[in-house]
Design an enzyme around this catalytic site. Structure first.
Site, PDB file in Angstrom:
ATOM      1  N   ILE A 130       0.831  -1.211   0.000  1.00  0.00           N
ATOM      2  CA  ILE A 130       0.000   0.000   0.000  1.00  0.00           C
ATOM      3  C   ILE A 130       0.868   1.266   0.000  1.00  0.00           C
ATOM      4  O   ILE A 130       0.572   2.241  -0.687  1.00  0.00           O
ATOM      5  CB  ILE A 130      -0.939  -0.019   1.239  1.00  0.00           C
ATOM      6  N   SER A 186      -6.693   0.320  10.097  1.00  0.00           N
ATOM      7  CA  SER A 186      -7.156  -0.939   9.486  1.00  0.00           C
ATOM      8  C   SER A 186      -8.619  -1.135   9.826  1.00  0.00           C
ATOM      9  O   SER A 186      -9.108  -0.661  10.868  1.00  0.00           O
ATOM     10  CB  SER A 186      -6.339  -2.108  10.050  1.00  0.00           C
ATOM     11  N   TYR A 237      -2.547  -6.237  17.543  1.00  0.00           N
ATOM     12  CA  TYR A 237      -2.614  -5.454  16.301  1.00  0.00           C
ATOM     13  C   TYR A 237      -3.952  -4.726  16.206  1.00  0.00           C
ATOM     14  O   TYR A 237      -4.006  -3.537  15.908  1.00  0.00           O
ATOM     15  CB  TYR A 237      -2.419  -6.382  15.111  1.00  0.00           C
ATOM     16  N   LYS A 268      -4.500  -0.620  16.065  1.00  0.00           N
ATOM     17  CA  LYS A 268      -5.159   0.067  14.955  1.00  0.00           C
ATOM     18  C   LYS A 268      -6.364   0.876  15.436  1.00  0.00           C
ATOM     19  O   LYS A 268      -6.686   1.914  14.877  1.00  0.00           O
ATOM     20  CB  LYS A 268      -5.549  -0.945  13.868  1.00  0.00           C
ATOM     21  N   THR A 320      -1.749  -7.747  -0.474  1.00  0.00           N
ATOM     22  CA  THR A 320      -0.325  -7.434  -0.330  1.00  0.00           C
ATOM     23  C   THR A 320       0.342  -8.611   0.383  1.00  0.00           C
ATOM     24  O   THR A 320      -0.339  -9.508   0.887  1.00  0.00           O
ATOM     25  CB  THR A 320      -0.099  -6.166   0.540  1.00  0.00           C
TER      26      THR A 320
HETATM   27  N1  LIG Z   1      -2.898  -5.374   3.428  1.00  0.00           N
HETATM   28  C1  LIG Z   1      -3.997  -5.275   4.141  1.00  0.00           C
HETATM   29  O1  LIG Z   1      -4.960  -6.073   3.973  1.00  0.00           O
HETATM   30  C2  LIG Z   1      -4.134  -4.190   5.162  1.00  0.00           C
HETATM   31  C3  LIG Z   1      -5.410  -4.014   5.748  1.00  0.00           C
HETATM   32  C4  LIG Z   1      -5.576  -3.019   6.685  1.00  0.00           C
HETATM   33  C5  LIG Z   1      -4.523  -2.200   7.020  1.00  0.00           C
HETATM   34  N2  LIG Z   1      -3.303  -2.383   6.448  1.00  0.00           N
HETATM   35  C6  LIG Z   1      -2.247  -1.470   6.863  1.00  0.00           C
HETATM   36  O2  LIG Z   1      -1.650  -0.914   5.706  1.00  0.00           O
HETATM   37  C7  LIG Z   1      -0.268  -0.640   5.961  1.00  0.00           C
HETATM   38  C8  LIG Z   1       0.587  -1.239   4.868  1.00  0.00           C
HETATM   39  O3  LIG Z   1       0.313  -2.619   4.782  1.00  0.00           O
HETATM   40  P1  LIG Z   1       0.714  -3.463   3.492  1.00  0.00           P
HETATM   41  O4  LIG Z   1      -0.302  -4.522   3.385  1.00  0.00           O
HETATM   42  O5  LIG Z   1       0.961  -2.566   2.330  1.00  0.00           O
HETATM   43  O6  LIG Z   1       2.107  -4.101   3.977  1.00  0.00           O
HETATM   44  P2  LIG Z   1       3.318  -4.752   3.111  1.00  0.00           P
HETATM   45  O7  LIG Z   1       2.857  -5.120   1.748  1.00  0.00           O
HETATM   46  O8  LIG Z   1       3.905  -5.790   3.989  1.00  0.00           O
HETATM   47  O9  LIG Z   1       4.347  -3.526   2.967  1.00  0.00           O
HETATM   48  C9  LIG Z   1       4.942  -3.023   4.133  1.00  0.00           C
HETATM   49  C10 LIG Z   1       5.919  -1.919   3.787  1.00  0.00           C
HETATM   50  O10 LIG Z   1       6.402  -1.371   5.008  1.00  0.00           O
HETATM   51  C11 LIG Z   1       7.817  -1.632   5.134  1.00  0.00           C
HETATM   52  N3  LIG Z   1       8.027  -1.900   6.556  1.00  0.00           N
HETATM   53  C12 LIG Z   1       7.691  -2.991   7.274  1.00  0.00           C
HETATM   54  N4  LIG Z   1       8.020  -2.812   8.564  1.00  0.00           N
HETATM   55  C13 LIG Z   1       8.565  -1.583   8.670  1.00  0.00           C
HETATM   56  C14 LIG Z   1       9.090  -0.822   9.738  1.00  0.00           C
HETATM   57  N5  LIG Z   1       9.149  -1.289  10.991  1.00  0.00           N
HETATM   58  N6  LIG Z   1       9.566   0.425   9.466  1.00  0.00           N
HETATM   59  C15 LIG Z   1       9.525   0.919   8.226  1.00  0.00           C
HETATM   60  N7  LIG Z   1       9.048   0.248   7.168  1.00  0.00           N
HETATM   61  C16 LIG Z   1       8.564  -0.992   7.397  1.00  0.00           C
HETATM   62  C17 LIG Z   1       8.123  -2.733   4.142  1.00  0.00           C
HETATM   63  O11 LIG Z   1       9.457  -2.675   3.606  1.00  0.00           O
HETATM   64  P3  LIG Z   1      10.737  -3.334   4.376  1.00  0.00           P
HETATM   65  O12 LIG Z   1      10.454  -4.797   4.448  1.00  0.00           O
HETATM   66  O13 LIG Z   1      11.910  -2.968   3.516  1.00  0.00           O
HETATM   67  O14 LIG Z   1      10.782  -2.671   5.710  1.00  0.00           O
HETATM   68  C18 LIG Z   1       7.138  -2.368   3.024  1.00  0.00           C
HETATM   69  O15 LIG Z   1       7.624  -1.303   2.246  1.00  0.00           O
HETATM   70  C19 LIG Z   1      -0.004  -1.165   7.370  1.00  0.00           C
HETATM   71  O16 LIG Z   1      -0.125  -0.090   8.281  1.00  0.00           O
HETATM   72  C20 LIG Z   1      -1.119  -2.172   7.604  1.00  0.00           C
HETATM   73  O17 LIG Z   1      -1.432  -2.314   8.964  1.00  0.00           O
HETATM   74  C21 LIG Z   1      -3.075  -3.367   5.530  1.00  0.00           C
END
Ligand SMILES: NC(=O)c1ccc[n+]([C@@H]2O[C@H](COP(=O)([O-])OP(=O)(O)OC[C@H]3O[C@@H](n4cnc5c(N)ncnc54)[C@H](OP(=O)(O)O)[C@@H]3O)[C@@H](O)[C@H]2O)c1
Length: 285
Positions: A48, A177, A190, A194, A225
């Site tokens: 995201i 979230s 978690y 959130k 993701t």
């Molecule tokens: N995907 C879903 O269904 C979903 C639903 C609700 C909310 N969210 C929220 O959306 C956000 C992004 O989720 P996503 O699904 O896009 O995750 P993702 O695909 O796992 O991407 C996570 C990103 O954050 C980086 N990252 C991970 N831990 C980090 C840290 N401690 N400090 C800095 N960078 C960090 C990762 O790169 P590196 O590995 O290089 O650090 C990557 O660029 C999160 O806040 C998550 O809670 C996601």
């Protein structure tokens, strides 16, 4: 001493010194509702965060991308560079004070300031599942890790950026979230982190309104993701979810990007303290 940052604009690599002035005038000739603005996005090298970084840059902003791993930063910067977008990147683990300092310093050194902060990085709770799946079964270490990264780090990073964002009357977007409204079993701490982000959004919106800074919150549903793969690869879970939501599909990272650009833009100048759900349905009245 700052480590070298990757700095790319429209396919050309530049040395850092004096760059911002050139970038600024170059972008001023371009179009986009966010032209001449600077956005810092945490956790923006895939998922995201990358979709948000791309969209903000497509809408004219210069974007500072960041995440924990240098190779991911390099890859994201190169990909966005290949699309002709204006980006720089640096490593920042949001849970580490020295990394947060480096992120702020990078934005200042290379862009001369910042307008927008998007706090997207979060701990993947599934990694911590064996210890942290149930709320009361979570160790103190798990509580600390999740709250440090998901809840405290946005506030601590913003406190460092505040004087700079205030100068430009900027905006902040936190990323919560759907689990904030509808807790998912097994993601105990978690879920709590959130939900707390919704409270942080409202509190910061009130505190920062007198400074002309708006604070809003993106609330994604299930988005395809790597973070959510355990959920979106679970066919039974997905079928159940689709039945209960109006749009009956799993979201894509791009579904979350336009709303963040809108919330940063002047079109949202009278919106603060809001939680915007992007989930194919609304859990609220
Ligand atoms: N995907 C879903 O269904 C979903 C639903 C609700 C909310 N969210 C929220 O959306 C956000 C992004 O989720 P996503 O699904 O896009 O995750 P993702 O695909 O796992 O991407 C996570 C990103 O954050 C980086 N990252 C991970 N831990 C980090 C840290 N401690 N400090 C800095 N960078 C960090 C990762 O790169 P590196 O590995 O290089 O650090 C990557 O660029 C999160 O806040 C998550 O809670 C996601």
């Amino acid at each position: 001493m700052l480590p070298a940052v990757t700095w790319v604009h429209r396919g050309l690599s530049y040395p850092a010194a004096g760059l911002w002035r050139r970038m600024n005038s170059s972008r001023a000739e371009g179009k986009g509702i966010l032209a001449n603005r600077v956005a810092v996005v945490t956790g923006s090298t895939y998922g995201i965060g990358l979709a948000i970084a791309r969209r903000l840059a497509q809408d004219g902003a210069h974007v500072v991308v960041s995440s924990r791993k240098q190779q991911n930063v390099d890859r994201a910067v190169a990909a966005l560079q290949g699309e002709g977008l204006s980006v720089t990147g640096t490593v920042c683990h949001v849970g580490k004070a020295e990394d947060r300092e480096r992120l702020v310093a990078t934005a200042l050194e290379h862009c001369g300031g910042m307008d927008f902060l998007v706090c997207n990085a979060a701990v993947n709770p599934l990694v911590l599942n064996s210890e942290g799946g149930s709320t009361l079964g979570a160790s103190e270490q798990v509580w600390d890790k999740i709250l440090d990264v998901n809840l405290k780090s946005p506030a601590l990073l913003l406190s460092q950026m505040l004087p700079h964002i205030e100068k430009r009357k900027g905006a902040v977007i936190l990323v919560s979230s759907i689990a904030a409204y509808m807790p998912i079993l097994g993601l105990g701490v978690y879920n709590v982190s959130k939900t707390a982000l919704l409270g942080l959004t409202r509190t910061l919106a009130m505190e920062l309104a007198p400074k002309g800074i708006r604070v809003n919150c993106l609330v994604p549903g299930l988005i395809k993701t790597s973070f959510s793969q355990v959920l979106h690869k679970d066919e039974a879970f997905c079928n159940q979810l689709k039945k209960s939501q109006q749009l009956q599909r799993i979201g894509q990272p791009e579904d979350c990007a336009g709303i963040v650009s809108f919330l940063c833009s002047p079109d949202a100048n009278y919106i603060t303290g809001e939680n915007i759900v992007v989930a194919g349905f609304s859990p609220r009245l």
